[in-house]
Design an enzyme around this catalytic site. Structure first.
Site, short mmCIF file in Angstrom:
data_model
loop_
_atom_site.label_atom_id
_atom_site.label_comp_id
_atom_site.label_asym_id
_atom_site.label_seq_id
_atom_site.Cartn_x
_atom_site.Cartn_y
_atom_site.Cartn_z
CG ASP A 149 128.77 -6.38 66.51
OD1 ASP A 149 129.71 -6.45 67.04
OD2 ASP A 149 128.53 -6.88 65.26
NE ARG A 157 121.83 -5.91 59.94
CZ ARG A 157 122.43 -5.91 58.68
NH1 ARG A 157 122.26 -5.26 57.64
NH2 ARG A 157 122.75 -7.26 58.40
CD GLU A 195 125.71 -12.33 54.74
OE1 GLU A 195 126.12 -11.19 54.36
OE2 GLU A 195 124.83 -12.41 55.61
#
Length: 134
Positions: free
Chosen positions: A2, A4, A65
């Site tokens: 959302d 990026r 990540e």
């Protein structure tokens, strides 16, 4: 993701213009697992900027990540800088709103692997974020 195409892309350009080498993973998250190349890239980081947004907990990629980044922080003294984008840190620590809904959905989807979801939940409860906010 959302953030990026707006916040993250602007941050990326600003850091690049200051001569700071930046790495941003690709938008393609179609595979089941994060690529070994991305994991190696995370291991080579000296500083990581984590963008916490309303949608980050809903992405398995973001969670994996984040887990790798926090593992590197613990093992290699990686400097981690959190940025809370349109979300308060207590929302994630307390499992409220979007974070609570995302974890509930992951629990439903990963019923066969509850340890993975437990590991992700611990990421948001880590006292280290209190240290990171200071």
């Amino acid at each position: 993701m959302d953030v990026r195409k707006n916040f993250l892309s602007h941050l990326y350009v600003a850091l690049d213009q200051k001569g700071i080498y930046t790495f941003m993973d690709s938008e393609e998250h179609k595979k089941e697992q994060i690529s070994p190349a991305l994991m190696r890239a995370i291991e080579e980081l000296r500083i990581a900027i984590i963008i916490f947004s309303k949608g980050c907990a809903s992405s398995r990629w973001c969670l994996e990540e984040l887990a790798k980044i926090m593992e590197c922080k613990a093992q290699k003294e990686l400097i981690v800088l959190p940025v809370f984008y349109k979300v308060e840190s207590r929302e994630m620590r307390e499992g409220r709103e979007a974070y609570g809904r995302a974890m509930a959905k992951h629990e439903s989807n990963f019923g066969k692997d509850p340890e993975k979801v437990k590991r992700w939940k611990k990421l948001f409860l880590m006292p280290a974020y209190g240290d990171l906010e200071a």
